[in-house]
Design a protein around this motif. Structure first.
Motif, PDB file in Angstrom:
ATOM      1  N   CYS A   1      46.936  50.638  44.184  1.00 54.35           N
ATOM      2  CA  CYS A   1      48.304  49.938  44.673  1.00 54.35           C
ATOM      3  C   CYS A   1      49.287  50.799  45.562  1.00 54.35           C
ATOM      4  O   CYS A   1      49.956  50.430  45.997  1.00 54.35           O
ATOM      5  CB  CYS A   1      49.150  49.658  43.526  1.00 54.35           C
ATOM      6  SG  CYS A   1      49.974  51.259  42.593  1.00 54.35           S
TER       7      CYS A   1
ATOM      8  N   VAL B   1      49.792  46.113  37.648  1.00 52.56           N
ATOM      9  CA  VAL B   1      50.664  46.499  36.226  1.00 52.56           C
ATOM     10  C   VAL B   1      52.128  47.054  37.115  1.00 52.56           C
ATOM     11  O   VAL B   1      52.872  46.259  37.122  1.00 52.56           O
ATOM     12  CB  VAL B   1      50.284  47.368  35.348  1.00 52.56           C
ATOM     13  CG1 VAL B   1      51.324  47.502  34.187  1.00 52.56           C
ATOM     14  CG2 VAL B   1      48.908  46.952  34.874  1.00 52.56           C
ATOM     15  N   CYS B   2      52.191  48.227  37.540  1.00 52.72           N
ATOM     16  CA  CYS B   2      53.559  48.648  37.908  1.00 52.72           C
ATOM     17  C   CYS B   2      53.698  48.560  39.319  1.00 52.72           C
ATOM     18  O   CYS B   2      54.695  48.248  39.926  1.00 52.72           O
ATOM     19  CB  CYS B   2      53.755  50.132  37.428  1.00 52.72           C
ATOM     20  SG  CYS B   2      52.582  51.581  38.667  1.00 52.72           S
ATOM     21  N   ASP B   3      52.272  48.531  40.232  1.00 54.08           N
ATOM     22  CA  ASP B   3      52.510  48.444  41.509  1.00 54.08           C
ATOM     23  C   ASP B   3      53.440  49.438  42.327  1.00 54.08           C
ATOM     24  O   ASP B   3      53.836  49.354  43.397  1.00 54.08           O
ATOM     25  CB  ASP B   3      53.027  46.898  42.089  1.00 54.08           C
ATOM     26  CG  ASP B   3      52.274  46.708  43.329  1.00 54.08           C
ATOM     27  OD1 ASP B   3      51.411  47.017  43.745  1.00 54.08           O
ATOM     28  OD2 ASP B   3      53.040  45.728  43.799  1.00 54.08           O
TER      29      ASP B   3
ATOM     30  N   GLY C   1      52.364  53.041  41.584  1.00 52.02           N
ATOM     31  CA  GLY C   1      51.633  54.357  41.533  1.00 52.02           C
ATOM     32  C   GLY C   1      52.178  55.160  40.147  1.00 52.02           C
ATOM     33  O   GLY C   1      52.362  56.300  40.071  1.00 52.02           O
ATOM     34  N   THR C   2      52.364  54.317  39.083  1.00 45.52           N
ATOM     35  CA  THR C   2      52.750  55.178  37.795  1.00 45.52           C
ATOM     36  C   THR C   2      52.021  54.898  36.659  1.00 45.52           C
ATOM     37  O   THR C   2      51.948  55.811  35.873  1.00 45.52           O
ATOM     38  CB  THR C   2      54.168  54.235  37.402  1.00 45.52           C
ATOM     39  OG1 THR C   2      55.089  54.615  38.763  1.00 45.52           O
ATOM     40  CG2 THR C   2      54.738  55.505  36.260  1.00 45.52           C
ATOM     41  N   CYS C   3      51.136  53.991  36.470  1.00 49.08           N
ATOM     42  CA  CYS C   3      50.560  53.620  35.268  1.00 49.08           C
ATOM     43  C   CYS C   3      49.016  53.918  35.470  1.00 49.08           C
ATOM     44  O   CYS C   3      48.427  53.793  34.346  1.00 49.08           O
ATOM     45  CB  CYS C   3      50.604  52.032  34.907  1.00 49.08           C
ATOM     46  SG  CYS C   3      50.002  50.799  35.829  1.00 49.08           S
ATOM     47  N   GLY C   4      48.390  53.652  36.353  1.00 47.25           N
ATOM     48  CA  GLY C   4      47.027  53.924  36.755  1.00 47.25           C
ATOM     49  C   GLY C   4      46.174  52.824  36.231  1.00 47.25           C
ATOM     50  O   GLY C   4      44.987  52.704  36.545  1.00 47.25           O
TER      51      GLY C   4
ATOM     52  N   CYS D   1      45.526  50.416  38.363  1.00 41.89           N
ATOM     53  CA  CYS D   1      44.824  50.149  39.488  1.00 41.89           C
ATOM     54  C   CYS D   1      43.704  51.150  39.858  1.00 41.89           C
ATOM     55  O   CYS D   1      43.291  50.864  41.166  1.00 41.89           O
ATOM     56  CB  CYS D   1      45.938  49.927  40.475  1.00 41.89           C
ATOM     57  SG  CYS D   1      46.813  51.467  40.838  1.00 41.89           S
TER      58      CYS D   1
ATOM     59  N   LYS E   1      43.530  46.625  37.859  1.00 39.42           N
ATOM     60  CA  LYS E   1      44.804  45.548  37.343  1.00 39.42           C
ATOM     61  C   LYS E   1      46.103  46.190  38.237  1.00 39.42           C
ATOM     62  O   LYS E   1      46.335  47.256  38.448  1.00 39.42           O
ATOM     63  CB  LYS E   1      44.997  45.756  35.837  1.00 39.42           C
ATOM     64  CG  LYS E   1      43.663  45.467  35.078  1.00 39.42           C
ATOM     65  CD  LYS E   1      43.634  43.846  35.434  1.00 39.42           C
ATOM     66  CE  LYS E   1      42.278  43.356  34.518  1.00 39.42           C
ATOM     67  NZ  LYS E   1      40.924  43.387  35.349  1.00 39.42           N
TER      68      LYS E   1
HETATM   69  S1  FES Z   1      49.608  49.320  39.323  1.00 41.19           S
HETATM   70 FE1  FES Z   1      50.383  50.913  38.281  1.00 41.19          FE
HETATM   71  S2  FES Z   1      49.537  52.813  39.355  1.00 41.19           S
HETATM   72 FE2  FES Z   1      48.937  51.244  40.360  1.00 41.19          FE
END
Ligand code: FES
Ligand code: FES
Length: 209
Positions: A112, A91-93, A95-98, A100, A89
């Motif tokens: 991402c 989400v943050c695009d 490298g913060t939320c994981g 993806c 998915k």
């Molecule tokens: S979309 Fe959040 S870390 Fe890649």
């Protein structure tokens, strides 16, 4: 002109000698710079691709997939928008939320934050490649058993990261799991279920996932 400058060795003065030495050194240095510049130009010519679409083959979930992308396209966008692999998915695009998370050669990465071109030649595994609704992996089963999701948007990333984690930590404790899955965020706050699922999966799979 002093005596030193006019010292003669045959018809060759000390000044002439020093001058010619300087000229030779400068010529050698220039030649070296030119040769390095030519070499760099050749390397860059070989490496620079784009800016338009370039052909690419990605190995995703065991299948070779051909596509064309601009070099600036991330692996996440290539998977989702070009190959219709929508488990990871966006989400943050950044490298913060994981959300993806995918596995590259078995290691979890944020898709991402990697260019699609950089993934060529590597084995990419997304949540779709870990199991199916009919034949789920132990980690997927554990997430369902412990109700480790609410909206489910972070779940593919968590399941993928957890799969890599339990493979390398077969007897992980709750503390280990908390630290090991720290790169994934759940905005619904379903951490209790997720952590229990990961501990359970670590015990069940004993590194086999
Ligand atoms: S979309 Fe959040 S870390 Fe890649
Ligand atoms: S279940 Fe909703 S973001 Fe994690």
């Amino acid at each position: 002109m002093n005596e030193t400058d006019t010292t003669q060795i045959g018809s060759f003065s000390r000044r002439t000698f020093l001058k010619s030495l300087g000229t030779t050194a400068a010529a050698t240095a220039t030649a070296r710079v030119q040769s390095v510049a030519q070499e760099l130009e050749k390397i860059n010519k070989d490496k620079i691709v784009g800016p338009g679409d370039v052909p690419l083959t990605l190995k995703v979930n065991g299948q070779s997939r051909k596509l064309t992308v601009e070099p600036r396209v991330t692996l996440l966008d290539a998977l989702r928008n070009r190959l219709d692999v929508t488990g990871p998915k966006k989400v943050c695009d950044r490298g913060t939320c994981g959300a993806c998370t995918v596995l590259m050669d078995g290691h979890p990465i944020y898709s991402c934050s990697l260019l699609a071109l950089e993934a060529e030649g590597h084995e990419i595994t997304t949540v779709e490649g870990l199991g199916t609704p009919e034949k789920m992996s132990e980690v997927q089963k554990a997430f369902i058993h412990h109700d480790g999701q609410q909206c489910g948007f972070c779940t593919p990333g968590f399941v993928t990261a957890c799969t890599a984690f339990v493979r390398s930590h077969p007897n992980a404790s709750l503390e280990d799991v908390r630290a090991g899955l720290g790169g994934n965020l759940c905005r619904c706050g379903t951490y209790a279920g997720i952590m229990l699922a990961a501990v359970d999966a670590a015990k069940t799979t004993k590194g086999g996932a």
